[in-house]
Structures are given as structure tokens and as C-alpha cells.
Write a protein that holds these residues in place. Structure first.
Motif, PDB file in Angstrom:
ATOM      1  N   ARG A   7       0.976  -1.209   0.045  1.00 22.17           N
ATOM      2  CA  ARG A   7      -0.119  -0.145  -0.147  1.00 22.17           C
ATOM      3  C   ARG A   7       0.875   1.293   0.004  1.00 22.17           C
ATOM      4  O   ARG A   7       1.749   1.456   0.683  1.00 22.17           O
ATOM      5  CB  ARG A   7      -0.990   0.021   1.315  1.00 22.17           C
ATOM      6  N   LYS A   8       0.795   1.989  -0.863  1.00 23.22           N
ATOM      7  CA  LYS A   8       1.421   3.451  -1.000  1.00 23.22           C
ATOM      8  C   LYS A   8       0.798   4.391   0.172  1.00 23.22           C
ATOM      9  O   LYS A   8      -0.428   4.416   0.143  1.00 23.22           O
ATOM     10  CB  LYS A   8       1.235   4.021  -2.201  1.00 23.22           C
ATOM     11  N   VAL A   9       1.622   5.192   0.638  1.00 30.28           N
ATOM     12  CA  VAL A   9       1.062   5.960   1.843  1.00 30.28           C
ATOM     13  C   VAL A   9       1.424   7.296   1.307  1.00 30.28           C
ATOM     14  O   VAL A   9       2.333   7.607   0.308  1.00 30.28           O
ATOM     15  CB  VAL A   9       1.885   5.852   3.018  1.00 30.28           C
ATOM     16  N   CYS A  10       0.651   8.426   1.723  1.00 32.72           N
ATOM     17  CA  CYS A  10       0.820   9.943   1.367  1.00 32.72           C
ATOM     18  C   CYS A  10       2.310  10.280   2.099  1.00 32.72           C
ATOM     19  O   CYS A  10       2.452  10.134   3.263  1.00 32.72           O
ATOM     20  CB  CYS A  10      -0.267  10.639   1.621  1.00 32.72           C
ATOM     21  N   LYS A  11       3.238  10.884   1.216  1.00 36.36           N
ATOM     22  CA  LYS A  11       4.284  11.366   1.659  1.00 36.36           C
ATOM     23  C   LYS A  11       3.794  12.838   2.760  1.00 36.36           C
ATOM     24  O   LYS A  11       4.742  12.991   3.439  1.00 36.36           O
ATOM     25  CB  LYS A  11       5.194  11.799   0.578  1.00 36.36           C
ATOM     26  N   PHE A  12       3.044  13.462   2.337  1.00 40.71           N
ATOM     27  CA  PHE A  12       2.570  14.665   2.858  1.00 40.71           C
ATOM     28  C   PHE A  12       2.116  14.486   4.544  1.00 40.71           C
ATOM     29  O   PHE A  12       2.194  15.010   5.272  1.00 40.71           O
ATOM     30  CB  PHE A  12       1.799  15.712   2.149  1.00 40.71           C
ATOM     31  N   CYS A  13       1.494  13.446   4.552  1.00 38.67           N
ATOM     32  CA  CYS A  13       0.630  12.898   5.600  1.00 38.67           C
ATOM     33  C   CYS A  13       1.574  12.403   6.712  1.00 38.67           C
ATOM     34  O   CYS A  13       1.686  12.726   7.899  1.00 38.67           O
ATOM     35  CB  CYS A  13      -0.287  11.910   5.409  1.00 38.67           C
ATOM     36  N   ARG A  56      -2.666  10.143  -8.385  1.00 36.30           N
ATOM     37  CA  ARG A  56      -2.780   9.644  -7.190  1.00 36.30           C
ATOM     38  C   ARG A  56      -2.413   8.083  -7.016  1.00 36.30           C
ATOM     39  O   ARG A  56      -1.724   7.906  -6.114  1.00 36.30           O
ATOM     40  CB  ARG A  56      -4.319   9.920  -6.275  1.00 36.30           C
ATOM     41  N   ARG A  57      -2.841   7.452  -7.847  1.00 34.84           N
ATOM     42  CA  ARG A  57      -2.511   6.016  -7.776  1.00 34.84           C
ATOM     43  C   ARG A  57      -1.285   5.604  -8.110  1.00 34.84           C
ATOM     44  O   ARG A  57      -0.761   4.610  -7.550  1.00 34.84           O
ATOM     45  CB  ARG A  57      -3.777   5.369  -8.909  1.00 34.84           C
ATOM     46  N   ILE A  58      -0.635   6.426  -8.710  1.00 29.62           N
ATOM     47  CA  ILE A  58       0.800   6.160  -9.070  1.00 29.62           C
ATOM     48  C   ILE A  58       1.705   6.787  -7.992  1.00 29.62           C
ATOM     49  O   ILE A  58       2.568   5.838  -7.500  1.00 29.62           O
ATOM     50  CB  ILE A  58       1.479   6.978 -10.363  1.00 29.62           C
ATOM     51  N   THR A  59       1.486   8.008  -7.433  1.00 30.08           N
ATOM     52  CA  THR A  59       2.361   8.522  -6.369  1.00 30.08           C
ATOM     53  C   THR A  59       1.878   8.133  -4.929  1.00 30.08           C
ATOM     54  O   THR A  59       2.688   8.274  -4.267  1.00 30.08           O
ATOM     55  CB  THR A  59       2.244  10.122  -6.379  1.00 30.08           C
ATOM     56  N   GLY A  60       0.739   7.646  -4.879  1.00 30.97           N
ATOM     57  CA  GLY A  60       0.077   7.431  -3.264  1.00 30.97           C
ATOM     58  C   GLY A  60      -0.047   8.617  -2.461  1.00 30.97           C
ATOM     59  O   GLY A  60      -0.445   8.335  -1.261  1.00 30.97           O
ATOM     60  N   HIS A 118      -4.044  16.032  -0.242  1.00 28.59           N
ATOM     61  CA  HIS A 118      -2.715  16.520  -0.626  1.00 28.59           C
ATOM     62  C   HIS A 118      -2.773  16.675  -2.135  1.00 28.59           C
ATOM     63  O   HIS A 118      -1.746  17.293  -2.701  1.00 28.59           O
ATOM     64  CB  HIS A 118      -1.925  15.967  -0.089  1.00 28.59           C
ATOM     65  N   GLN A 119      -3.165  15.617  -2.842  1.00 22.70           N
ATOM     66  CA  GLN A 119      -3.226  15.521  -4.239  1.00 22.70           C
ATOM     67  C   GLN A 119      -3.691  17.070  -4.864  1.00 22.70           C
ATOM     68  O   GLN A 119      -3.289  17.558  -6.118  1.00 22.70           O
ATOM     69  CB  GLN A 119      -3.965  14.469  -4.899  1.00 22.70           C
TER      70      GLN A 119
END
Length: 102
Positions: free
Chosen positions: A38-44, A71-75, A80-81
Motif C-alpha cells: 500500500r502506498k502512503v501519502c508522503k505529505f501525511c 494519485r494511484r501512481i504517487t500514493g 494533498h493531491q
């Protein structure tokens, strides 16, 4: 010739580790559903906000041609997107980032 020789004939040892039944594609045992991390948000996770004044951090979220990655690529999360796309657009107007790379 033994049966073991027949099995190994035509097979080359290329030095790779055994990748398992799925060939390293990420499928679970017994099922056809792929397993992925699972990808996680870098900003969070880092508790930061996207900023147009930091183009090096924004470059991670655009392609080499200058398109904003989804979003589906970067996570990144939805919140934040949206902020990220606005900051990338601001950075483009101020010429910190290119609109298009040829």
C-alpha cells in the motif's frame, strides 16, 4: 541419460535467485489476486505541505514530460493531491517548473 538430465536440458543457469511459483510477479499463493504494498501519502507521514517554492520536491510528482502524476501512481491522499496540483501549477507560472519538456 538420466531423467534429471532430461529435465535440466535446455535450461540455463543465469545466476538469479528462485523467484517462487509466481515468477516474482507478486501473486499470492493459491489465489490469482496480486499482492502489492500500500502506498502512503508522503505529505501525511512527514507532516509537510506541498510548496511551489520547493521545485525539487515537486519534481517527484511530475513526469519527465511535465505532466502531473495521478494519485494511484504517487500514493498521495486526495487532500494533498489537490494541493499538490495547485502548487505545481503555481511553480509553472513562476517558471520554477516547465510546462512541457520536448
Amino acid at each position: 541419460m538420466s531423467s534429471e538430465d532430461n529435465q535440466n536440458r535446455g535450461r540455463e543457469d543465469d545466476g538469479r535467485q528462485d523467484e517462487g511459483r509466481d515468477g516474482g510477479r507478486g501473486f499470492r499463493r493459491g489465489g490469482g489476486k496480486p499482492f502489492f504494498r500500500r502506498k502512503v501519502c508522503k505529505f501525511c507521514t512527514q507532516n509537510i505541505l506541498p510548496d511551489y517554492k520547493n521545485p525539487d520536491a515537486l519534481r517527484r510528482f511530475i513526469t519527465e514530460r511535465g505532466k502531473i502524476l495521478p494519485r494511484r501512481i504517487t500514493g498521495t491522499c486526495a487532500k494533498h493531491q489537490r494541493a499538490l496540483s495547485l502548487e505545481i501549477k503555481k511553480a509553472r507560472v513562476l517558471a520554477y517548473l516547465p510546462f512541457v519538456k520536448k
